[in-house]
Design a protein around this motif. Structure first.
Motif, PDB file in Angstrom:
ATOM      1  N   ASP A  46      49.896  27.929   3.719  1.00 10.02           N
ATOM      2  CA  ASP A  46      49.834  28.624   2.415  1.00 10.02           C
ATOM      3  C   ASP A  46      48.229  28.575   1.736  1.00 10.02           C
ATOM      4  OD1 ASP A  46      52.315  29.552   2.822  1.00 10.02           O
ATOM      5  OD2 ASP A  46      53.120  27.708   1.595  1.00 10.02           O
ATOM      6  N   ALA A  47      47.589  27.628   2.203  1.00 11.04           N
ATOM      7  CA  ALA A  47      46.325  27.628   1.687  1.00 11.04           C
ATOM      8  C   ALA A  47      45.275  28.691   1.926  1.00 11.04           C
ATOM      9  CB  ALA A  47      45.799  26.241   2.075  1.00 11.04           C
ATOM     10  N   VAL A  48      45.791  29.477   2.981  1.00  8.32           N
ATOM     11  CA  VAL A  48      44.796  30.336   3.307  1.00  8.32           C
ATOM     12  C   VAL A  48      45.324  32.082   3.155  1.00  8.32           C
ATOM     13  CG1 VAL A  48      43.695  28.831   5.010  1.00  8.32           C
ATOM     14  CG2 VAL A  48      45.410  30.530   5.816  1.00  8.32           C
ATOM     15  N   ALA A  49      46.519  31.847   2.389  1.00 10.07           N
ATOM     16  CA  ALA A  49      47.177  33.019   2.177  1.00 10.07           C
ATOM     17  C   ALA A  49      46.345  34.135   1.561  1.00 10.07           C
ATOM     18  CB  ALA A  49      48.430  32.840   1.435  1.00 10.07           C
ATOM     19  N   SER A  50      45.724  33.786   0.442  1.00 11.24           N
ATOM     20  CA  SER A  50      44.884  34.748  -0.276  1.00 11.24           C
ATOM     21  C   SER A  50      43.622  35.409   0.615  1.00 11.24           C
ATOM     22  CB  SER A  50      44.309  33.963  -1.479  1.00 11.24           C
ATOM     23  OG  SER A  50      43.475  33.045  -1.266  1.00 11.24           O
ATOM     24  N   ASP A  51      43.177  34.339   1.352  1.00 13.05           N
ATOM     25  CA  ASP A  51      42.036  34.685   2.203  1.00 13.05           C
ATOM     26  C   ASP A  51      42.393  35.681   3.288  1.00 13.05           C
ATOM     27  OD1 ASP A  51      40.082  33.218   0.841  1.00 13.05           O
ATOM     28  OD2 ASP A  51      40.408  31.230   2.102  1.00 13.05           O
ATOM     29  N   VAL A  52      43.663  35.384   3.833  1.00 12.53           N
ATOM     30  CA  VAL A  52      44.133  36.379   4.677  1.00 12.53           C
ATOM     31  C   VAL A  52      44.444  37.997   4.415  1.00 12.53           C
ATOM     32  CG1 VAL A  52      46.192  36.865   6.460  1.00 12.53           C
ATOM     33  CG2 VAL A  52      45.034  34.548   6.219  1.00 12.53           C
ATOM     34  N   GLU A  53      45.148  37.513   3.177  1.00 11.27           N
ATOM     35  CA  GLU A  53      45.226  39.053   2.474  1.00 11.27           C
ATOM     36  C   GLU A  53      44.020  39.833   2.051  1.00 11.27           C
ATOM     37  OE1 GLU A  53      47.043  40.533  -1.756  1.00 11.27           O
ATOM     38  OE2 GLU A  53      48.361  39.117  -0.700  1.00 11.27           O
ATOM     39  N   SER A  54      43.092  39.069   1.705  1.00 11.65           N
ATOM     40  CA  SER A  54      41.814  39.863   1.315  1.00 11.65           C
ATOM     41  C   SER A  54      41.070  40.407   2.492  1.00 11.65           C
ATOM     42  CB  SER A  54      40.647  38.848   0.725  1.00 11.65           C
ATOM     43  OG  SER A  54      41.400  38.464  -0.466  1.00 11.65           O
ATOM     44  N   LEU A  55      41.096  39.670   3.743  1.00 15.44           N
ATOM     45  CA  LEU A  55      40.494  40.134   4.951  1.00 15.44           C
ATOM     46  C   LEU A  55      41.379  41.140   5.444  1.00 15.44           C
ATOM     47  CD1 LEU A  55      38.352  39.069   7.049  1.00 15.44           C
ATOM     48  CD2 LEU A  55      40.010  37.572   8.090  1.00 15.44           C
ATOM     49  N   LEU A  56      42.732  41.065   5.464  1.00 15.57           N
ATOM     50  CA  LEU A  56      43.387  42.199   6.007  1.00 15.57           C
ATOM     51  C   LEU A  56      43.305  43.539   5.181  1.00 15.57           C
ATOM     52  CD1 LEU A  56      46.539  40.327   7.320  1.00 15.57           C
ATOM     53  CD2 LEU A  56      44.545  40.889   8.506  1.00 15.57           C
ATOM     54  N   MET A  57      43.170  43.361   3.726  1.00 15.79           N
ATOM     55  CA  MET A  57      43.172  44.501   2.872  1.00 15.79           C
ATOM     56  C   MET A  57      41.798  45.362   3.276  1.00 15.79           C
ATOM     57  SD  MET A  57      44.368  46.072   0.546  1.00 15.79           S
ATOM     58  CE  MET A  57      45.651  45.027  -0.159  1.00 15.79           C
TER      59      MET A  57
END
Length: 215
Positions: A46-57
């Motif tokens: 969960d600590a990387v959730a926002s980074d994953v979302e930004s990268l995929l966006m």
């Protein structure tokens, strides 16, 4: 176009080769961020959730019509980002988990402890309440070989661990990087790996999206 999220550069040629062999018309875009796995291991996925979302966006904005996450540790986090992205997000290990869930006794083999619980949870989810006897095996020292670039040593260690497993109906190689170890084992039980079925499932979604858009 299919975007693939990796946490190691070693996956790029593997999935390019599978694409060339099975889906030559499929356009791929590789996104590699090794730090995602490092942080997920230390702090939890969960600590990387926002980074994953930004990268995929970013990938979606560049034209990706579907995403495939090849890292089992953060696969659930990637799937959860689908709502915000507006395109299908697939875990590379879900098709493999669906096959494993139909078996009675399953051994899950991993080189990283952080991969075990997400994989077990995925198999239970795919079992949809059916009883599945799950056991795990962490291959000690294998990941250190992987990180040192000793790919053959890594695969041999995984294969040796698989050869010692008895009393199961199927063996799951929990990490995509383990796939080639299946060809090095002498275990009589089916040994499942994720890259080929995962890419096939993603290719189907890309094709479906293209067909829907053309209507």
């Amino acid at each position: 176009m299919l975007a693939l999220l990796h946490t190691s550069f070693v996956h790029v040629p593997v999935f390019d080769a599978l694409r060339d062999a099975d889906h030559p018309e499929l356009a791929l875009r590789h996104l590699v961020d090794e730090e995602l796995l490092t942080r997920a291991r230390a702090e939890g996925p969960d600590a990387v959730a926002s980074d994953v979302e930004s990268l995929l966006m970013t990938a979606v904005e560049a034209g990706a019509t579907a995403v495939l996450c090849t890292c089992s540790t953060i696969g659930g986090v990637a799937e959860d980002a689908a709502g915000a992205l507006g395109v299908p997000v697939l875990r590379v290990d879900r098709p493999m988990a669906a096959v494993a869930a139909s078996a009675g006794r399953v051994a899950v083999v991993a080189a990283l402890e952080s991969t075990l619980e997400p994989t077990l949870a995925l198999i239970r989810q795919e079992a949809a309440g059916r009883p599945v006897d799950l056991r795990t095996l962490l291959v000690e020292g294998a990941w250190e070989r992987f990180e040192a670039g000793d790919h053959d040593g890594y695969l041999d260690a995984v294969a040796a661990a698989v050869d010692g497993i008895t009393g199961v109906d199927v063996i799951v190689l929990a990490q995509a990087s383990m796939a080639d170890a299946a060809g090095r084992t002498t275990n009589g039980a089916p040994v499942l790996s994720s890259p080929r079925p995962g890419l096939t499932a993603a290719a189907v979604r890309v094709a479906k999206g293209a067909a829907d858009a053309a209507r």
